[in-house]
Motif scaffolding. Structure first.
Motif, PDB file in Angstrom:
ATOM      1  N   GLU A 172      -2.084  -0.175  -8.854  1.00 61.01           N
ATOM      2  CA  GLU A 172      -3.438  -0.010  -8.309  1.00 61.01           C
ATOM      3  C   GLU A 172      -4.182  -1.340  -8.250  1.00 61.01           C
ATOM      4  O   GLU A 172      -5.069  -1.512  -7.423  1.00 61.01           O
ATOM      5  N   LYS A 173      -3.807  -2.280  -9.098  1.00 61.06           N
ATOM      6  CA  LYS A 173      -4.403  -3.621  -9.100  1.00 61.06           C
ATOM      7  C   LYS A 173      -3.709  -4.551  -8.104  1.00 61.06           C
ATOM      8  O   LYS A 173      -4.026  -5.737  -8.038  1.00 61.06           O
TER       9      LYS A 173
ATOM     10  N   ASN B 224      -4.105  -7.136 -18.234  1.00 63.54           N
ATOM     11  CA  ASN B 224      -4.436  -7.608 -16.885  1.00 63.54           C
ATOM     12  C   ASN B 224      -5.310  -8.860 -16.952  1.00 63.54           C
ATOM     13  O   ASN B 224      -5.070  -9.835 -16.233  1.00 63.54           O
TER      14      ASN B 224
ATOM     15  N   TYR C 107      -1.277   1.715 -13.232  1.00 63.50           N
ATOM     16  CA  TYR C 107      -2.427   0.828 -13.390  1.00 63.50           C
ATOM     17  C   TYR C 107      -2.210  -0.485 -12.638  1.00 63.50           C
ATOM     18  O   TYR C 107      -3.058  -0.911 -11.852  1.00 63.50           O
TER      19      TYR C 107
ATOM     20  N   ARG D  21      -6.162  -3.003 -19.437  1.00 62.44           N
ATOM     21  CA  ARG D  21      -7.185  -3.947 -18.966  1.00 62.44           C
ATOM     22  C   ARG D  21      -7.072  -5.287 -19.682  1.00 62.44           C
ATOM     23  O   ARG D  21      -7.216  -6.349 -19.069  1.00 62.44           O
TER      24      ARG D  21
END
Length: 165
Positions: A28-29, A160, A25, A157
């Motif tokens: 990918e960010k 993040n 995750y 999320r």
């Protein structure tokens, strides 16, 4: 200075799966992610016993490193505390360090619960950021969110947003 997050729990509780999901995750960010895993089975991790690094340590080196291809291994003459290792990691261009294990350390952590008897961890550990479990745990008793493993993305999320907004 990177953000630190521990993923803790007993054997086969889903720690490695959660680590891999979080790594994917955040990568990918566009974040630089590093990991650190506690070898909780006692003794030296397999593969070190007959290396030149061990021979160099026995000869008196306080630190011995070996690099080949994309692998860099370090062997010290004393046990490395988590703080000492994280100080080393902090010298690198890292955004997040995900730490598997080290239950008793005082870093934010996700606690993985897979069996009823493991729920006691929630009263024993500190700095709990979230819990991942399939068991019915009453959320109102605890001051942290409880997620089903299928809802890991909601937690990622949230982290993040908290760290990088």
């Amino acid at each position: 200075m990177p953000f630190y997050l521990q993923v803790v729990g007993y054997k086969n509780s889903g720690k490695t799966t959660m680590m891999l999901r979080l790594i994917n995750y955040f990568c990918e960010k566009g974040k630089q992610v590093a990991t650190l895993k506690h070898h909780g089975h006692g003794g030296m991790p397999v593969g070190w016993e007959k290396t030149d690094s061990v021979r160099q340590q026995h000869a008196g080196a306080m630190l011995s490193g070996v690099q080949g291809e994309n692998v860099f291994q370090i062997l010290g003459d004393e046990a490395w505390s988590l703080e000492k290792m994280l100080t080393f990691y902090a010298t690198l261009p890292i955004d997040i360090v995900l730490i598997e294990g080290y239950k008793k350390e005082k870093k934010d952590k996700i606690v993985m619960i897979s069996k009823k008897e493991e729920i006691a961890l929630l009263d024993q550990l500190t700095h709990i950021k979230a819990v991942i479990t399939t068991l019915p745990i009453k959320e109102k008793k605890y001051p942290f969110p409880i997620y089903h493993p299928d809802d890991w993305l909601l937690l990622a999320r949230k982290l993040n947003e908290e760290w990088f907004s």
